[in-house]
Design a protein around this motif. Sequence first.
Motif, short mmCIF file in Angstrom:
data_model
loop_
_atom_site.label_atom_id
_atom_site.label_comp_id
_atom_site.label_asym_id
_atom_site.label_seq_id
_atom_site.Cartn_x
_atom_site.Cartn_y
_atom_site.Cartn_z
N TYR A 383 -73.00 2.77 -3.71
CA TYR A 383 -72.16 3.92 -3.41
C TYR A 383 -72.67 4.69 -2.20
N HIS A 435 -68.78 10.94 -11.61
CA HIS A 435 -69.79 11.39 -10.65
C HIS A 435 -69.88 12.90 -10.84
N HIS A 594 -63.76 8.89 -12.45
CA HIS A 594 -63.20 7.85 -11.58
C HIS A 594 -62.49 6.79 -12.42
#
Length: 635
Positions: A383, A435, A594
Amino acid sequence: MAMATPTSPHPLDPLDAGEILAAVAAVRATGRLDETALFAMVTLVEPDRGQLSGYAEGRPVPRRARLVVLPRPDASLVEATVTLPDGEVVEWVERDGVRSALLFDDSYRSILALKADPRWQAAMHERGITDLDKVQIDPWPTGNFENPDEEGRRVTRCISYYREDPTDNGYARPIEGVLATVDGARGVVLDVADFGVVPLPPGRGTYRPGDNGPDRADLRPLEIVQPDGVSFTLDGHRLSWQRWSMRLSMHPLEGLVLHTVAYDDHGTERPILHRASISEMVVPYGDPGPTHGWKNAFDVGEWGLGRMANSLTLGCDCLGEITYLDATFSSEHGKTYVVENAICIHEEDYGILWKHLDMNTGHAEVRRSRRLVVSFIATVGNYEYGFYWYFYLDGSLQLEVKLTGIMSTQAVTGGQETPWGPMVAPGLAAPFHQHLFCARLDMTVDGPVNEVHEVSFESVPEGPDNPMGNAMRQTVIRLESELAARRDVDPGSSRHWRFVNPASRNGLGRPVAFKLLAGTTPTLLAQPTSSVGRRAGFARHNLWVTPDTPGQVRAAGDYPNQHAGGDGLPAWTSADRPLVDTGIVAWHTFGVTHSPRPEDWPVMPVEYCGFHLVPAGFFDSNPALDVPPPPGHCH
Ligand code: CO
């Protein structure tokens, strides 16, 4: 031993290479470490608020370095403090059962040990993979699942990916079902588990130019030109732009840190923030299966956003008239290295700042908005996280996080979808995950003593005072103590929080304030009793407030790696300390849950999250009335 620096640094300047080397030499000179000791971190001991205000009045501030040293390949560490430049070791604390952020050295050793392990090799062969050079191994922090084999060790959990060609996207072909646990400090494979063969997904997931057909040819040049130069000034680590001023540093774990953010209000320097950073973040995954259920990463305390900072490239990462700041870190072997162009500073046009067309006269006034951008980008495994602080002409500021890079993936047997993550390509799913970032905001609005007010709106019953039923009432509650200040957003009531200085009044006689304007604000979905639920307690609320306390800096505690949990904000705030007549620190958890899309594959277009800090009675009127009209052509 001492090493003089040529000029006297500001007390908040990060350690330079000479200071890092002097600090390392000082702890080595104690004779208490052997040559194999590793240096997890060497950082400045930042002066507290009192020392810093003394410095402003002419009193010197001693410079000190804090070292986290790993003397042996186990779960022990030493916290040492060294004065600079004389190199006196003034603190030496040996701790057992805690781990620093994952070392690069441990990661390399994990990969080498695993590639040589016959059990892992057999698992690859069973999947028809014979060329082991084509296997990418990703070591992860392990979390803590109370496995006795992992006690006293520095452990990584390793998952594997297949790259037919080095240019392949590694995450396109997860080698599903193989999970290895490695003592990375000693280079010993503890366990290789095989939960069954799943075919490799067919696609290579590449994204280089031409890999997915011809590039589009109809984008005309867009150039950003500042013929008279930029409007900001960088003097060492001090940055000023328009009325704003601040100091910058790069911390190996927290990444970019803003210090002493202030606003020059017609000649009066008005403080707003003593310090601001990302104190911790966690990425918990939501697939309960044995290959994925353990997956979560604390990218501050287990990896280090600063250590993972990119060297940025002009015209690619940043466009226009760019100024860069380098970052100097200690290596794990006690040397130093520089991440060049680690922090990017520039200005951006940001549409309109304010406008009105007077319908009676036909006269229009409009002003352009412009913002100062201070940013860096960290790559943590698959990421990317870009952290962008924005400062505006209207006295507001903002943190925007840009999430991009490649999702963590899972191979799925043909046609059998998993309930725990959408398909993103043939044979390839991406598990649901979050996140969750925790910004630490050490508030000093017009001075050191601030308090936090929660502002909400409510509907009012119809009655004599509200005959038309239209009334809306604003309620304001002062958050008196830590337990009462564990709060969550409530969009229906437009709930928000103000950082108020009760001793400083605006021209209308009201206490001055800044308000926190939240953006997307999920909280942790894992069960509170789960491993990650215990370890990431900070992520269970959108707001926490603590009294300003030295040493309370990271929301999950100093050493979340393999930690059993409970440290950091949940532990500190359980004391329920008062939040009135004191300096306060606000902690804001925000982020993204997400749900992966096919459009996020093979590389994810940026998704945004973050928050604003907006003056709320800090000024007496719009502070941007003095911004001149655009020159020349807009009338
Ligand atoms: Co994601």
